[in-house]
Write an enzyme that holds these catalytic residues in place. Sequence first.
Site, PDB file in Angstrom:
ATOM      1  N   LYS A 185       7.663  10.190  68.769  1.00 53.43           N
ATOM      2  CA  LYS A 185       8.017   8.794  69.086  1.00 53.43           C
ATOM      3  C   LYS A 185       9.439   8.720  69.602  1.00 53.43           C
ATOM      4  O   LYS A 185      10.285   9.577  69.345  1.00 53.43           O
ATOM      5  CB  LYS A 185       7.849   7.881  67.867  1.00 53.43           C
ATOM      6  N   PRO A 228      10.158  18.472  68.910  1.00 59.53           N
ATOM      7  CA  PRO A 228      11.370  19.134  68.422  1.00 59.53           C
ATOM      8  C   PRO A 228      11.614  18.876  66.937  1.00 59.53           C
ATOM      9  O   PRO A 228      11.395  17.761  66.464  1.00 59.53           O
ATOM     10  CB  PRO A 228      12.490  18.507  69.265  1.00 59.53           C
ATOM     11  N   VAL A 229      12.028  19.920  66.234  1.00 61.32           N
ATOM     12  CA  VAL A 229      12.278  19.799  64.791  1.00 61.32           C
ATOM     13  C   VAL A 229      13.655  19.148  64.580  1.00 61.32           C
ATOM     14  O   VAL A 229      14.629  19.520  65.239  1.00 61.32           O
ATOM     15  CB  VAL A 229      12.223  21.193  64.128  1.00 61.32           C
ATOM     16  N   GLY A 279      14.739  16.365  65.473  1.00 61.34           N
ATOM     17  CA  GLY A 279      15.218  15.869  66.761  1.00 61.34           C
ATOM     18  C   GLY A 279      15.256  14.359  66.870  1.00 61.34           C
ATOM     19  O   GLY A 279      15.575  13.825  67.922  1.00 61.34           O
ATOM     20  N   MET A 297      12.538  12.564  66.633  1.00 61.46           N
ATOM     21  CA  MET A 297      11.281  12.161  67.276  1.00 61.46           C
ATOM     22  C   MET A 297      10.130  12.157  66.271  1.00 61.46           C
ATOM     23  O   MET A 297       8.963  12.150  66.639  1.00 61.46           O
ATOM     24  CB  MET A 297      10.969  13.068  68.465  1.00 61.46           C
ATOM     25  N   ALA A 298      10.478  12.177  64.986  1.00 61.88           N
ATOM     26  CA  ALA A 298       9.506  12.027  63.894  1.00 61.88           C
ATOM     27  C   ALA A 298       8.487  13.153  63.817  1.00 61.88           C
ATOM     28  O   ALA A 298       7.308  12.915  63.525  1.00 61.88           O
ATOM     29  CB  ALA A 298       8.814  10.666  63.988  1.00 61.88           C
ATOM     30  N   GLY A 299       8.947  14.377  64.034  1.00 56.56           N
ATOM     31  CA  GLY A 299       8.033  15.525  64.006  1.00 56.56           C
ATOM     32  C   GLY A 299       7.370  15.732  62.656  1.00 56.56           C
ATOM     33  O   GLY A 299       6.147  15.924  62.589  1.00 56.56           O
ATOM     34  N   SER A 304       7.008  13.558  60.245  1.00 58.25           N
ATOM     35  CA  SER A 304       6.145  12.395  59.973  1.00 58.25           C
ATOM     36  C   SER A 304       4.836  12.525  60.744  1.00 58.25           C
ATOM     37  O   SER A 304       3.761  12.182  60.243  1.00 58.25           O
ATOM     38  CB  SER A 304       6.837  11.104  60.420  1.00 58.25           C
ATOM     39  N   ALA A 305       4.929  13.018  61.982  1.00 57.44           N
ATOM     40  CA  ALA A 305       3.729  13.207  62.808  1.00 57.44           C
ATOM     41  C   ALA A 305       2.779  14.190  62.124  1.00 57.44           C
ATOM     42  O   ALA A 305       1.566  13.953  62.068  1.00 57.44           O
ATOM     43  CB  ALA A 305       4.130  13.730  64.189  1.00 57.44           C
ATOM     44  N   ASP A 340       8.400   6.718  59.125  1.00 58.07           N
ATOM     45  CA  ASP A 340       7.825   6.880  60.467  1.00 58.07           C
ATOM     46  C   ASP A 340       6.346   7.293  60.443  1.00 58.07           C
ATOM     47  O   ASP A 340       5.713   7.363  61.495  1.00 58.07           O
ATOM     48  CB  ASP A 340       8.598   7.954  61.245  1.00 58.07           C
TER      49      ASP A 340
HETATM   50  C1  LIG Z   1      15.451   6.971  62.399  1.00 57.67           C
HETATM   51  C2  LIG Z   1      13.989   6.646  62.368  1.00 57.67           C
HETATM   52  O1  LIG Z   1      13.236   7.745  62.880  1.00 57.67           O
HETATM   53  C3  LIG Z   1      13.721   5.438  63.269  1.00 57.67           C
HETATM   54  O2  LIG Z   1      12.342   5.218  63.452  1.00 57.67           O
HETATM   55  C4  LIG Z   1      13.516   6.338  60.949  1.00 57.67           C
HETATM   56  O3  LIG Z   1      14.239   5.250  60.419  1.00 57.67           O
HETATM   57  C5  LIG Z   1      13.565   7.522  60.021  1.00 57.67           C
HETATM   58  O4  LIG Z   1      12.337   7.593  59.394  1.00 57.67           O
HETATM   59  P1  LIG Z   1      11.930   8.852  58.476  1.00 57.67           P
HETATM   60  O5  LIG Z   1      12.468  10.110  59.052  1.00 57.67           O
HETATM   61  O6  LIG Z   1      10.455   8.727  58.229  1.00 57.67           O
HETATM   62  O7  LIG Z   1      12.782   8.536  57.218  1.00 57.67           O
HETATM   63  P2  LIG Z   1      12.415   8.536  55.662  1.00 57.67           P
HETATM   64  O8  LIG Z   1      11.882   9.878  55.288  1.00 57.67           O
HETATM   65  O9  LIG Z   1      11.618   7.322  55.313  1.00 57.67           O
HETATM   66  O10 LIG Z   1      13.884   8.372  55.073  1.00 57.67           O
HETATM   67  C6  LIG Z   1      14.821   9.420  55.140  1.00 57.67           C
HETATM   68  C7  LIG Z   1      16.174   8.833  54.866  1.00 57.67           C
HETATM   69  O11 LIG Z   1      16.630   8.071  56.007  1.00 57.67           O
HETATM   70  C8  LIG Z   1      17.310   6.918  55.599  1.00 57.67           C
HETATM   71  N1  LIG Z   1      16.580   5.714  56.062  1.00 57.67           N
HETATM   72  C9  LIG Z   1      15.340   5.806  56.592  1.00 57.67           C
HETATM   73  C10 LIG Z   1      14.691   4.676  57.045  1.00 57.67           C
HETATM   74  C11 LIG Z   1      15.349   3.434  56.926  1.00 57.67           C
HETATM   75  N2  LIG Z   1      14.768   2.311  57.325  1.00 57.67           N
HETATM   76  N3  LIG Z   1      16.578   3.358  56.386  1.00 57.67           N
HETATM   77  C12 LIG Z   1      17.215   4.489  55.960  1.00 57.67           C
HETATM   78  O12 LIG Z   1      18.347   4.414  55.481  1.00 57.67           O
HETATM   79  C13 LIG Z   1      17.401   6.987  54.084  1.00 57.67           C
HETATM   80  O13 LIG Z   1      18.609   7.652  53.781  1.00 57.67           O
HETATM   81  C14 LIG Z   1      16.222   7.861  53.721  1.00 57.67           C
HETATM   82  O14 LIG Z   1      16.402   8.525  52.486  1.00 57.67           O
HETATM   83  N1  LIG Z   2       6.007  19.382  59.056  1.00 62.70           N
HETATM   84  C1  LIG Z   2       7.326  19.356  59.309  1.00 62.70           C
HETATM   85  N2  LIG Z   2       7.780  19.461  60.565  1.00 62.70           N
HETATM   86  C2  LIG Z   2       9.105  19.405  60.817  1.00 62.70           C
HETATM   87  N3  LIG Z   2      10.044  19.305  59.869  1.00 62.70           N
HETATM   88  C3  LIG Z   2       9.646  19.204  58.609  1.00 62.70           C
HETATM   89  C4  LIG Z   2       8.274  19.211  58.268  1.00 62.70           C
HETATM   90  N4  LIG Z   2       8.179  19.077  56.947  1.00 62.70           N
HETATM   91  C5  LIG Z   2       9.432  18.983  56.473  1.00 62.70           C
HETATM   92  N5  LIG Z   2      10.332  19.069  57.445  1.00 62.70           N
HETATM   93  C6  LIG Z   2      11.811  18.990  57.263  1.00 62.70           C
HETATM   94  O1  LIG Z   2      12.236  17.722  57.725  1.00 62.70           O
HETATM   95  C7  LIG Z   2      13.436  17.840  58.478  1.00 62.70           C
HETATM   96  C8  LIG Z   2      13.382  16.778  59.583  1.00 62.70           C
HETATM   97  O2  LIG Z   2      12.436  17.199  60.529  1.00 62.70           O
HETATM   98  P1  LIG Z   2      11.753  16.222  61.567  1.00 62.70           P
HETATM   99  O3  LIG Z   2      11.305  17.075  62.709  1.00 62.70           O
HETATM  100  O4  LIG Z   2      10.743  15.365  60.918  1.00 62.70           O
HETATM  101  O5  LIG Z   2      13.018  15.355  61.961  1.00 62.70           O
HETATM  102  P2  LIG Z   2      13.159  14.092  62.805  1.00 62.70           P
HETATM  103  O6  LIG Z   2      12.236  14.195  63.983  1.00 62.70           O
HETATM  104  O7  LIG Z   2      14.609  13.912  63.058  1.00 62.70           O
HETATM  105  O8  LIG Z   2      12.630  12.940  61.856  1.00 62.70           O
HETATM  106  P3  LIG Z   2      12.691  11.357  62.101  1.00 62.70           P
HETATM  107  O9  LIG Z   2      12.739  11.102  63.559  1.00 62.70           O
HETATM  108  O10 LIG Z   2      11.421  10.894  61.450  1.00 62.70           O
HETATM  109  O11 LIG Z   2      13.916  10.946  61.362  1.00 62.70           O
HETATM  110  C9  LIG Z   2      13.464  19.267  59.027  1.00 62.70           C
HETATM  111  O12 LIG Z   2      14.761  19.757  59.088  1.00 62.70           O
HETATM  112  C10 LIG Z   2      12.597  20.045  58.053  1.00 62.70           C
HETATM  113  O13 LIG Z   2      13.418  20.718  57.124  1.00 62.70           O
END
Ligand SMILES: C[C@](O)(CO)[C@H](O)COP(=O)(O)OP(=O)(O)OC[C@H]1O[C@@H](n2ccc(N)nc2=O)[C@H](O)[C@@H]1O
Ligand SMILES: Nc1ncnc2c1ncn2[C@@H]1O[C@H](COP(=O)(O)OP(=O)(O)OP(=O)(O)O)[C@@H](O)[C@H]1O
Length: 338
Positions: free
Chosen positions: A33, A121-122, A124, A126-128, A130-131, A163
């Site tokens: 995303k 991307p890990v 990154g 882009m919610a990897g 969460s996906a 996400d």
């Molecule tokens: C940055 C975004 O990707 C935008 O869509 C999201 O807000 C992040 O969503 P996410 O990675 O699924 O995050 P979560 O695993 O729910 O939360 C991780 C951490 O991000 C912070 N967090 C997240 C979501 C939110 N609305 N407020 C926050 O402050 C909190 O410190 C939380 O402990």
């Molecule tokens: N299945 C997974 N894929 C990627 N990272 C994971 C996974 N499970 C746990 N993680 C951990 O979560 C951290 C964040 O990875 P992720 O790729 O979800 O980040 P992100 O894309 O920045 O997340 P968001 O956009 O939701 O904030 C990674 O550094 C990794 O240690």
Amino acid sequence: MSRLSAGGARRRVGSTDVLAVVPPPVTVRVPAKVNLHLSVGDVRPDGYHELVTVFQALSLTDEVTVAVADDPGVEVHGEGAATVPTDASNLAWRAVQALAERTGRDPYDPKVRVVIRKGIPVAGGMAGGSADAAATLVGLAALWKLDMTRDELAEVGARLGSDVPFALYGNTALGAGRGERLVPVLGRHTFHWVVALDRRGLSTPDVYRELDRLRAESRPPRVGAVEPVLEALATGDPRQLALLLGNDLQSAAVSLRPSLRRTLRAGVAAGALAGIVSGSGPTCAFLCADGASAVRVAAELSGAGVCRTVRVAQGPVPGARVVACEEPTRPTPPEVHA
Ligand SMILES: C[C@](O)(CO)[C@H](O)COP(=O)(O)OP(=O)(O)OC[C@H]1O[C@@H](n2ccc(N)nc2=O)[C@H](O)[C@@H]1O
Ligand SMILES: Nc1ncnc2c1ncn2[C@@H]1O[C@H](COP(=O)(O)OP(=O)(O)OP(=O)(O)O)[C@@H](O)[C@H]1O
């Protein structure tokens, strides 16, 4: 890679030789995303920030296969795989445990193997992760033949990460709360993106904390109202949308990774209409006028030396969906033999 069970398997149950039909592995494709608009409010008592956001699902995808297996666990392949945990902290494994618990199975012995092929991307923005959790929920719902709606899966998913629900629905959606409360944004238009991946990730909690710090000492820019973004999406005009892209987390991501400023400038200099840090970064997403322009921008940006790699993507695309469910090729024999 370990073998995933498929088709029928003979087992002895008491004095009876039973042909237990093991369901075939299920493969789910799930999108990354980008937040077209991300307005971050105050910190809530639970530590999350109140958001108003517009998500769009992009054609950068992970594939997740879930299978019944006698060697349960997670394996991760593809770009950045080495940095993803394969223990119980992997979000996909947490999804297995959450759904097992919800459906009365043993969360500590769910007899499931999860194989993740990373294209997102890990760390990154882009919610990897969460996906992968969303894909696992959809895959298990098929594998375990659960009678659960996507809304019910999203309820389980929201507890794993803010996400996760969006990755289940995909397309374009307006998000509220901590990002888990969604309303679909309808539209027939495709937008063309270039994403620039950075060499190292950024931690989401660190970026939110940095925003709180910046807000305590100065007035970092805040995005405007969300309505004009929704109007621009409805027109399908990328030029109108480009003017309205905004992310409150961008100043925090740039503060932690100042080189992003250069990346953002390089994308626009390469011909993109606008650039934005994706979510918590450090990936930058560039909106382009059309597909041909995106290819040109990607080529120029990859030669600019400002990022690790560059991808072309389109959005919106659908959320997590089953793409393969290999049925056993031989005819199913009777279930029980004396
Ligand atoms: C940055 C975004 O990707 C935008 O869509 C999201 O807000 C992040 O969503 P996410 O990675 O699924 O995050 P979560 O695993 O729910 O939360 C991780 C951490 O991000 C912070 N967090 C997240 C979501 C939110 N609305 N407020 C926050 O402050 C909190 O410190 C939380 O402990
Ligand atoms: N299945 C997974 N894929 C990627 N990272 C994971 C996974 N499970 C746990 N993680 C951990 O979560 C951290 C964040 O990875 P992720 O790729 O979800 O980040 P992100 O894309 O920045 O997340 P968001 O956009 O939701 O904030 C990674 O550094 C990794 O240690």
